[in-house]
Design an enzyme around this catalytic site. Structure first.
Site, PDB file in Angstrom:
ATOM      1  N   GLU A 151     -37.306   7.743  22.323  1.00  0.00           N
ATOM      2  CA  GLU A 151     -36.007   6.982  23.354  1.00  0.00           C
ATOM      3  C   GLU A 151     -36.082   8.720  23.941  1.00  0.00           C
ATOM      4  O   GLU A 151     -35.945   9.509  22.960  1.00  0.00           O
ATOM      5  CB  GLU A 151     -35.549   6.756  23.320  1.00  0.00           C
ATOM      6  CG  GLU A 151     -34.620   7.158  21.022  1.00  0.00           C
ATOM      7  CD  GLU A 151     -33.150   6.719  20.748  1.00  0.00           C
ATOM      8  OE1 GLU A 151     -32.716   5.880  20.844  1.00  0.00           O
ATOM      9  OE2 GLU A 151     -34.036   6.066  18.902  1.00  0.00           O
ATOM     10  N   HIS A 158     -27.149   0.885  25.724  1.00  0.00           N
ATOM     11  CA  HIS A 158     -27.107   0.738  24.694  1.00  0.00           C
ATOM     12  C   HIS A 158     -28.625   0.164  23.506  1.00  0.00           C
ATOM     13  O   HIS A 158     -28.149  -1.115  22.840  1.00  0.00           O
ATOM     14  CB  HIS A 158     -26.008   0.772  23.468  1.00  0.00           C
ATOM     15  CG  HIS A 158     -26.194   2.462  22.923  1.00  0.00           C
ATOM     16  ND1 HIS A 158     -26.752   1.625  21.037  1.00  0.00           N
ATOM     17  CD2 HIS A 158     -26.321   3.395  22.622  1.00  0.00           C
ATOM     18  CE1 HIS A 158     -26.633   2.630  20.458  1.00  0.00           C
ATOM     19  NE2 HIS A 158     -26.630   3.657  21.503  1.00  0.00           N
TER      20      HIS A 158
END
Length: 162
Positions: free
Chosen positions: A125, A154
């Site tokens: 990520e 998120h």
């Protein structure tokens, strides 16, 4: 006669530039030079390292960079690298301890299984659109086989962008 002399001088100057090996600096923009000292001489070696000077932290910018160079831009550091510089997530102090840097490169576990799985595939990520203070919800998640997804909530939802 004066006109012929001027034309001849101009051609001679152009020929000298062309045959002198002059290459504009821009031609080497993606191939930086490093200097290596040997016993009594110094040599210049071309390296394949690419170092970015600009901050690249948009979804498309980082995705394009990943596809082209198979790594994150230089403005990304892992959580452990940031911690070593004094970053404390609960303080939101990344911009203070590592100006111009964003968090990226850490493993994303895909525990909820929202991203496609395959044998041997791992996910990583990267924060997107980070400027300062606390990290936001924008993330780019990319796989070891170069699938690239974005999330703006998120990790609740993902959209494939590459």
């Amino acid at each position: 006669m004066k006109k012929i002399s001027s034309v001849f001088t101009m051609f001679a100057l152009i020929a000298a530039i062309l045959f002198s090996g002059f290459i504009p600096q821009q031609a080497y923009a993606e191939t930086p030079l490093t200097q290596t000292a040997t016993n009594e001489t110094a040599t210049i070696q071309l390296t394949s390292d690419v170092h970015t000077l600009a901050v690249i932290n948009t979804f498309d910018g980082v995705a394009d960079y990943l596809i082209r160079y198979k790594r994150l831009p230089d403005n990304y550091i892992t959580k452990s690298q940031a911690s070593a510089l004094g970053w404390v997530a609960s303080k939101g102090n990344l911009a203070e301890v590592a100006p111009g840097k964003s968090i990226g490169g850490d493993v994303f576990s895909n525990r909820e299984g929202r991203l496609p799985s395959a044998s041997g595939r791992t996910w990583r990520e990267a924060d997107i659109n980070y400027v300062s203070g606390f990290r936001n919800a924008d993330r780019l998640v990319y796989s070891s086989d170069w699938l690239i997804y974005k999330t703006t909530d998120h990790y609740a939802t993902f959209t494939r962008i590459r």
